[in-house]
Enzyme design. Structure first.
Site, PDB file in Angstrom:
ATOM      1  N   ASP A 102      -9.689 -32.159  18.151  1.00  0.00           N
ATOM      2  CA  ASP A 102     -10.508 -33.361  18.297  1.00  0.00           C
ATOM      3  C   ASP A 102     -11.318 -33.258  19.597  1.00  0.00           C
ATOM      4  O   ASP A 102     -10.758 -33.287  20.684  1.00  0.00           O
ATOM      5  CB  ASP A 102      -9.613 -34.607  18.355  1.00  0.00           C
ATOM      6  CG  ASP A 102     -10.442 -35.876  18.465  1.00  0.00           C
ATOM      7  OD1 ASP A 102     -10.990 -36.303  17.431  1.00  0.00           O
ATOM      8  OD2 ASP A 102     -10.577 -36.423  19.578  1.00  0.00           O
ATOM      9  N   LYS A 138     -17.766 -36.082  17.983  1.00  0.00           N
ATOM     10  CA  LYS A 138     -18.259 -37.478  17.937  1.00  0.00           C
ATOM     11  C   LYS A 138     -19.539 -37.579  18.751  1.00  0.00           C
ATOM     12  O   LYS A 138     -19.694 -36.852  19.742  1.00  0.00           O
ATOM     13  CB  LYS A 138     -17.226 -38.448  18.531  1.00  0.00           C
ATOM     14  CG  LYS A 138     -15.785 -38.113  18.199  1.00  0.00           C
ATOM     15  CD  LYS A 138     -14.795 -39.079  18.824  1.00  0.00           C
ATOM     16  CE  LYS A 138     -13.377 -38.547  18.704  1.00  0.00           C
ATOM     17  NZ  LYS A 138     -12.999 -37.574  19.728  1.00  0.00           N
TER      18      LYS A 138
HETATM   19  N1  LIG Z   1     -12.159 -42.011  19.754  1.00  0.00           N
HETATM   20  C1  LIG Z   1     -11.919 -42.422  20.984  1.00  0.00           C
HETATM   21  O1  LIG Z   1     -12.570 -43.340  21.506  1.00  0.00           O
HETATM   22  C2  LIG Z   1     -10.837 -41.774  21.774  1.00  0.00           C
HETATM   23  C3  LIG Z   1     -10.377 -42.369  22.965  1.00  0.00           C
HETATM   24  C4  LIG Z   1      -9.357 -41.737  23.674  1.00  0.00           C
HETATM   25  C5  LIG Z   1      -8.840 -40.548  23.222  1.00  0.00           C
HETATM   26  N2  LIG Z   1      -9.308 -39.953  22.089  1.00  0.00           N
HETATM   27  C6  LIG Z   1      -8.749 -38.675  21.592  1.00  0.00           C
HETATM   28  O2  LIG Z   1      -7.359 -38.861  21.440  1.00  0.00           O
HETATM   29  C7  LIG Z   1      -6.672 -37.817  22.130  1.00  0.00           C
HETATM   30  C8  LIG Z   1      -5.302 -38.302  22.556  1.00  0.00           C
HETATM   31  O3  LIG Z   1      -5.392 -39.334  23.506  1.00  0.00           O
HETATM   32  P1  LIG Z   1      -5.209 -39.086  25.065  1.00  0.00           P
HETATM   33  O4  LIG Z   1      -5.289 -37.631  25.369  1.00  0.00           O
HETATM   34  O5  LIG Z   1      -6.169 -39.948  25.748  1.00  0.00           O
HETATM   35  O6  LIG Z   1      -3.776 -39.672  25.384  1.00  0.00           O
HETATM   36  P2  LIG Z   1      -2.286 -39.440  24.834  1.00  0.00           P
HETATM   37  O7  LIG Z   1      -2.246 -38.367  23.814  1.00  0.00           O
HETATM   38  O8  LIG Z   1      -1.764 -40.797  24.544  1.00  0.00           O
HETATM   39  O9  LIG Z   1      -1.525 -38.980  26.144  1.00  0.00           O
HETATM   40  C9  LIG Z   1      -1.776 -37.792  26.796  1.00  0.00           C
HETATM   41  C10 LIG Z   1      -0.847 -37.771  28.000  1.00  0.00           C
HETATM   42  O10 LIG Z   1       0.515 -37.645  27.574  1.00  0.00           O
HETATM   43  C11 LIG Z   1       1.126 -36.540  28.220  1.00  0.00           C
HETATM   44  N3  LIG Z   1       2.006 -35.904  27.223  1.00  0.00           N
HETATM   45  C12 LIG Z   1       1.631 -35.256  26.098  1.00  0.00           C
HETATM   46  N4  LIG Z   1       2.698 -34.837  25.409  1.00  0.00           N
HETATM   47  C13 LIG Z   1       3.786 -35.216  26.119  1.00  0.00           C
HETATM   48  C14 LIG Z   1       5.177 -35.058  25.904  1.00  0.00           C
HETATM   49  N5  LIG Z   1       5.662 -34.447  24.829  1.00  0.00           N
HETATM   50  N6  LIG Z   1       6.030 -35.549  26.860  1.00  0.00           N
HETATM   51  C15 LIG Z   1       5.548 -36.185  27.950  1.00  0.00           C
HETATM   52  N7  LIG Z   1       4.237 -36.386  28.196  1.00  0.00           N
HETATM   53  C16 LIG Z   1       3.360 -35.885  27.283  1.00  0.00           C
HETATM   54  C17 LIG Z   1      -0.006 -35.650  28.662  1.00  0.00           C
HETATM   55  O11 LIG Z   1       0.319 -34.956  29.845  1.00  0.00           O
HETATM   56  P3  LIG Z   1       0.212 -33.330  29.935  1.00  0.00           P
HETATM   57  O12 LIG Z   1      -1.185 -32.963  29.489  1.00  0.00           O
HETATM   58  O13 LIG Z   1       0.470 -33.060  31.382  1.00  0.00           O
HETATM   59  O14 LIG Z   1       1.278 -32.805  29.032  1.00  0.00           O
HETATM   60  C18 LIG Z   1      -1.136 -36.641  28.920  1.00  0.00           C
HETATM   61  O15 LIG Z   1      -1.052 -37.122  30.246  1.00  0.00           O
HETATM   62  C19 LIG Z   1      -7.631 -37.459  23.278  1.00  0.00           C
HETATM   63  O16 LIG Z   1      -7.310 -36.241  23.891  1.00  0.00           O
HETATM   64  C20 LIG Z   1      -8.948 -37.488  22.541  1.00  0.00           C
HETATM   65  O17 LIG Z   1      -9.129 -36.291  21.801  1.00  0.00           O
HETATM   66  C21 LIG Z   1     -10.286 -40.575  21.349  1.00  0.00           C
END
Ligand SMILES: NC(=O)c1ccc[n+]([C@@H]2O[C@H](COP(=O)([O-])OP(=O)(O)OC[C@H]3O[C@@H](n4cnc5c(N)ncnc54)[C@H](OP(=O)(O)O)[C@@H]3O)[C@@H](O)[C@H]2O)c1
Length: 266
Positions: A43, A73
Site C-alpha cells: 500500500d 492513491k
Molecule cells: N488511506 C489513508 O488515509 C491512510 C492513512 C494512514 C495510513 N494508511 C496506510 O495504512 C498503513 C498502516 O497504518 P500506519 O502505518 O499508519 O499505522 P499502524 O499500522 O497502525 O502502526 C504502525 C506502527 O506500529 C508498530 N508496529 C507494527 N507491528 C508491530 C508489532 N507486531 N508489535 C509492536 N508494534 C508494531 C510500527 O513500529 P515499527 O515500524 O517500529 O515496527 C509502527 O510504529 C500505512 O502504512 C499506510 O500504508 C492509509
C-alpha cells in the site's frame, strides 16, 4: 494468504504491507524485506513520496508482477480530471509498471468525482485494474456512489478495535465495495499491545495482541495493511491465518469500540 474478491472479480490479499513513512534507501530495503517475508500486497500513495522505492524493490525482488497487488492513491495536488490523469502516469512511471492494481482517491475532495473520471478512463485503458476511494464515511460514500457510474472496488478507512467501523463495513458491502482498514495498531495513539482483553485472548491462542487485532478485523471482512520496519514484526503481523476467534471473544473485543475516530476524521 487469503483473499477478498473485489466487485470486478479481482482478488485482493486480505493483508498487505503499509508503507507510510517508509522512505529512501533504507525504506527500499524494508520493502524488499517485506517481500522476503511473504507480503505480496503493498500500500503506497503519491503522498508518501515512496512509489519509486516500491518500484525499485519490485524490480529487484524478481517477483512476477502478476503475483503482486500494488495500491496507490492520489491526493489534493491531483484534484482535477487533468491533474489526476497526469498523476496516474507519474505513478506508473515511478512504480516502473505497466499497470497499477488499485488506485484510490485518497480523501474526500470537492473534485473527487473529477479525479475518479480520470481513474475510470485509466481503468478502461487497462492502466489500472481496480479503482476506489479512501476515507469516505457512509454518507459521503452513498453520495459518491450515486454519481460515480463504476462503484468503488474499495474504501480504505481508519479501522482498529477502538473504531472498527463495522456499520460502515456493512454499508459498503451492500454496494459490493470492500472495506480496507488503516492504522490497525492506531499508529501508536493507543497501546493496543497492553490492552488486557487482547492480551488474554491472545494468550489462549498462543498469539500476540497485535495478531488478535488483525485477526479480528480480517474475520469481520476488513482488509488490513499493517506497517513495520522490523522483520520479526512483519512476520508476526502476517501470521494470522491459522487461528479463529470465537464469537464470545469477538463480543469481548467489540466492547472496546468507542464509536469515534482517534484521528478526528469522519
Ligand atoms: N488511506 C489513508 O488515509 C491512510 C492513512 C494512514 C495510513 N494508511 C496506510 O495504512 C498503513 C498502516 O497504518 P500506519 O502505518 O499508519 O499505522 P499502524 O499500522 O497502525 O502502526 C504502525 C506502527 O506500529 C508498530 N508496529 C507494527 N507491528 C508491530 C508489532 N507486531 N508489535 C509492536 N508494534 C508494531 C510500527 O513500529 P515499527 O515500524 O517500529 O515496527 C509502527 O510504529 C500505512 O502504512 C499506510 O500504508 C492509509
Amino acid at each position: 494468504m487469503e483473499y477478498f474478491k473485489l466487485n470486478n472479480g479481482m482478488k485482493m490479499p486480505m493483508l498487505g504491507f503499509g508503507t507510510w513513512d517508509v522512505r529512501g534507501k533504507d525504506g527500499e530495503e524494508v520493502i524488499l524485506t517485506s517481500f522476503d517475508v511473504g507480503y505480496r500486497h503493498i500500500d503506497t500513495a503519491r503522498m508518501y513520496a515512496n512509489e519509486e522505492i516500491v518500484g525499485n524493490a519490485i524490480r529487484r525482488s524478481g517477483i512476477n508482477r502478476e503475483d503482486l497487488f500494488i495500491t496507490t492513491k492520489l491526493h489534493s495536488p491531483y484534484a482535477s480530471y487533468k491533474k489526476a490523469k497526469a498523476g496516474i502516469e507519474e505513478s506508473l512511471n515511478k512504480l516502473q509498471s505497466d499497470y497499477i492494481d488499485l488506485i484510490l482517491v485518497h480523501e474526500p475532495y470537492a473534485q473527487g468525482l473529477d479525479m475518479y473520471a480520470a481513474m475510470k478512463e485509466a481503468y478502461k485503458d487497462g492502466k489500472v485494474k481496480a479503482i476506489g476511494v479512501s476515507n469516505l464515511d457512509a454518507g459521503r460514500f452513498k453520495e459518491f456512489a450515486r454519481q460515480c457510474e463504476i462503484i468503488p472496488a474499495v474504501d480504505q478507512v481508519e479501522s482498529h478495535v477502538y473504531f472498527p467501523q463495522l456499520g460502515l463495513k456493512n454499508t459498503l458491502n451492500s454496494y459490493g465495495t470492500q472495506m480496507q482498514g488503516w492504522a490497525s495498531f492506531t499508529e501508536g495513539k493507543r497501546d493496543i499491545f497492553a490492552e488486557p482483553v487482547l492480551k488474554e485472548i491472545g494468550a489462549s491462542h498462543g498469539k500476540s495482541s497485535g495478531q488478535v487485532v488483525l485477526r479480528y478485523l480480517v474475520q469481520n471482512g476488513i482488509g488490513v495493511i499493517p506497517k513495520s520496519m522490523r522483520k520479526e514484526r512483519m512476520k508476526e503481523n502476517m501470521d494470522i491465518f491459522d487461528f479463529v476467534l470465537t464469537e464470545e471473544e469477538c463480543k469481548k473485543i467489540e466492547k472496546l469500540d468507542e464509536g469515534r475516530s482517534l484521528f478526528g476524521w469522519y
